[in-house]
Write an enzyme that holds these catalytic residues in place. Structure first.
Site, mmCIF file in Angstrom:
data_model
loop_
_atom_site.group_PDB
_atom_site.id
_atom_site.type_symbol
_atom_site.label_atom_id
_atom_site.label_comp_id
_atom_site.label_asym_id
_atom_site.label_seq_id
_atom_site.Cartn_x
_atom_site.Cartn_y
_atom_site.Cartn_z
ATOM 1 N N LYS A 23 -69.569 120.712 8.813
ATOM 2 C CA LYS A 23 -70.759 121.156 8.054
ATOM 3 C C LYS A 23 -70.413 121.267 6.578
ATOM 4 O O LYS A 23 -69.245 121.432 6.191
ATOM 5 C CB LYS A 23 -71.275 122.504 8.564
ATOM 6 C CG LYS A 23 -70.284 123.693 8.472
ATOM 7 C CD LYS A 23 -70.226 124.436 7.146
ATOM 8 C CE LYS A 23 -69.236 125.590 7.145
ATOM 9 N NZ LYS A 23 -68.777 126.005 5.830
ATOM 10 N N PRO A 52 -60.596 117.780 7.888
ATOM 11 C CA PRO A 52 -59.474 118.534 7.309
ATOM 12 C C PRO A 52 -59.504 119.997 7.749
ATOM 13 O O PRO A 52 -60.583 120.595 7.866
ATOM 14 C CB PRO A 52 -59.696 118.386 5.801
ATOM 15 C CG PRO A 52 -60.464 117.120 5.658
ATOM 16 C CD PRO A 52 -61.363 117.054 6.864
ATOM 17 N N ASP A 80 -69.383 130.955 12.088
ATOM 18 C CA ASP A 80 -69.859 129.583 11.853
ATOM 19 C C ASP A 80 -70.109 128.819 13.144
ATOM 20 O O ASP A 80 -70.548 127.667 13.101
ATOM 21 C CB ASP A 80 -68.815 128.798 11.027
ATOM 22 C CG ASP A 80 -68.923 129.095 9.541
ATOM 23 O OD1 ASP A 80 -69.923 129.705 9.122
ATOM 24 O OD2 ASP A 80 -68.002 128.705 8.799
HETATM 25 P P1 ATP Z 1 -62.698 129.299 8.269
HETATM 26 O O1 ATP Z 1 -63.654 129.461 7.144
HETATM 27 O O2 ATP Z 1 -63.143 129.993 9.532
HETATM 28 O O3 ATP Z 1 -61.266 129.516 7.917
HETATM 29 P P2 ATP Z 1 -62.504 126.483 7.900
HETATM 30 O O4 ATP Z 1 -63.635 125.547 8.047
HETATM 31 O O5 ATP Z 1 -62.103 126.769 6.498
HETATM 32 O O6 ATP Z 1 -62.852 127.790 8.686
HETATM 33 P P3 ATP Z 1 -60.939 125.469 10.130
HETATM 34 O O7 ATP Z 1 -60.662 124.003 10.058
HETATM 35 O O8 ATP Z 1 -61.940 125.910 11.109
HETATM 36 O O9 ATP Z 1 -61.258 125.963 8.664
HETATM 37 O O10 ATP Z 1 -59.521 126.217 10.381
HETATM 38 C C1 ATP Z 1 -59.282 127.542 10.076
HETATM 39 C C2 ATP Z 1 -58.007 128.023 10.794
HETATM 40 O O11 ATP Z 1 -58.251 128.030 12.202
HETATM 41 C C3 ATP Z 1 -56.800 127.130 10.574
HETATM 42 O O12 ATP Z 1 -55.830 127.893 9.946
HETATM 43 C C4 ATP Z 1 -56.352 126.672 11.948
HETATM 44 O O13 ATP Z 1 -54.967 126.850 12.137
HETATM 45 C C5 ATP Z 1 -57.122 127.559 12.921
HETATM 46 N N1 ATP Z 1 -57.679 126.823 14.085
HETATM 47 C C6 ATP Z 1 -57.846 127.329 15.303
HETATM 48 N N2 ATP Z 1 -58.399 126.440 16.133
HETATM 49 C C7 ATP Z 1 -58.619 125.320 15.426
HETATM 50 C C8 ATP Z 1 -59.187 124.050 15.741
HETATM 51 N N3 ATP Z 1 -59.628 123.744 16.957
HETATM 52 N N4 ATP Z 1 -59.270 123.140 14.753
HETATM 53 C C9 ATP Z 1 -58.846 123.455 13.500
HETATM 54 N N5 ATP Z 1 -58.279 124.626 13.166
HETATM 55 C C10 ATP Z 1 -58.173 125.566 14.110
#
Ligand code: ATP
Length: 285
Positions: A11, A95, A137
């Protein structure tokens, strides 16, 4: 052996207003979610041995109970007394820790995948309740829509009936932003912008790309720039190219531009690709 393969999209937040701080420590948000065509692929395979097995070769993705996908599988197994296990293979294209909600999307798609694989019979309402337990989210990804308004922690979703599809160039600088740190650095007194969400929604409905671009906004830009001033510099550089608007997504570090056409997106992509490694052309899904 039963196998289910599903796409797990990312998203963008076209708009993110931090309305205030809540008693539970979270922030009250008003955000416009956009589903985009950058996606992971999840493959669910039934396992008779009763184990939850996560497979992913991305170095930043945990394979154990810290993985949101594992959390979902474990929660459903316990609640429904499921004796079977599952192997979930995650092909990561989104990413990680980038503000694109890859982990949350994976969690939502796992709720749907296991509901099917284990024949749990959960309806939309129940799936949403599970999603809220996993993360703010997560619920958005359970709705079959391109655009939605998120309120509460971002977990109360109102799908928008909007047909507009936007082109974007997305840059993901190699910088780690921790979401709690970004919110922690937020000074609510400094977010005195008006609330333009209704105007932006109207322009979205009219597919007025230039006006949409002029109304992009993210209240987390202040704290993101405070924590990582170099990110603001990158954003300024991208703004100087020929896009109609540029913003951070979520708590960063992802930066995206709204661009008038695919042709213009390709031109901007080429320029950015010379300087940054993780650059993508993406579109509303
Ligand atoms: P947030 O804002 O919740 O941190 P984001 O979109 O910035 O989300 P994500 O890619 O969801 O980032 O990853 C956040 C953290 O969640 C990472 O540090 C990762 O190690 C952990 N994580 C747990 N499960 C997953 C998954 N299935 N895919 C990616 N990261 C994951």
């Amino acid at each position: 052996m039963k196998i289910i393969k599903l796409k797990s999209p990312a998203k963008l937040n076209l708009y993110l207003k931090v309305v205030g701080k809540r008693h539970d420590g979270f922030h009250e948000l008003k955000t416009i979610f956009e589903r985009i065509d950058l996606a992971d692929t999840l493959r669910f395979t039934e396992m008779v041995n009763g184990k939850i097995n996560i497979q992913c070769i991305h170095p930043q993705v945990p394979l154990g109970p810290k993985n949101l996908v594992y959390k979902v599988a474990d929660l459903l197994r316990r609640d429904f007394g499921i004796s079977q296990g599952v192997t979930i293979q995650i092909d990561k294209n989104i990413p990680v820790a980038a503000g694109l909600a890859g982990g949350s999307s994976n969690a939502a798609i796992t709720l749907m995948g296991l509901n099917q694989l284990w024949r749990l019979g959960l309806g939309q309402k129940e799936l949403v309740e599970y999603a809220k337990k996993i993360g703010s989210d997560v619920p958005f990804f359970l709705y079959d829509c391109s655009w939605a308004l998120g309120t509460g922690r971002g977990d109360i979703i109102s799908p928008m009936k909007i047909e507009t599809k936007l082109w974007h160039v997305l840059v993901v600088p190699k910088m780690r932003m921790l979401t709690p740190k970004v919110y922690g650095a937020m000074n609510l007194k400094l977010t005195k912008f008006g609330d333009d969400v209704n105007i932006l929604t109207r322009y979205l409905g009219q597919n007025d790309v230039v006006k949409i671009g002029s109304l992009l906004r993210n209240d987390l830009e202040g704290p993101i720039s405070f924590l990582k001033p170099s990110l603001l510099k990158i954003k300024r550089k991208i703004e100087a190219l020929n896009a109609v608007g540029t913003a951070f997504s979520g708590s960063g570090p992802s930066i995206f531009s709204v661009i008038e056409s695919r042709k213009a997106a390709v031109e901007i992509y080429k320029q950015l690709k010379r300087q940054y490694r993780q650059v993508f052309i993406v579109k509303t899904l």
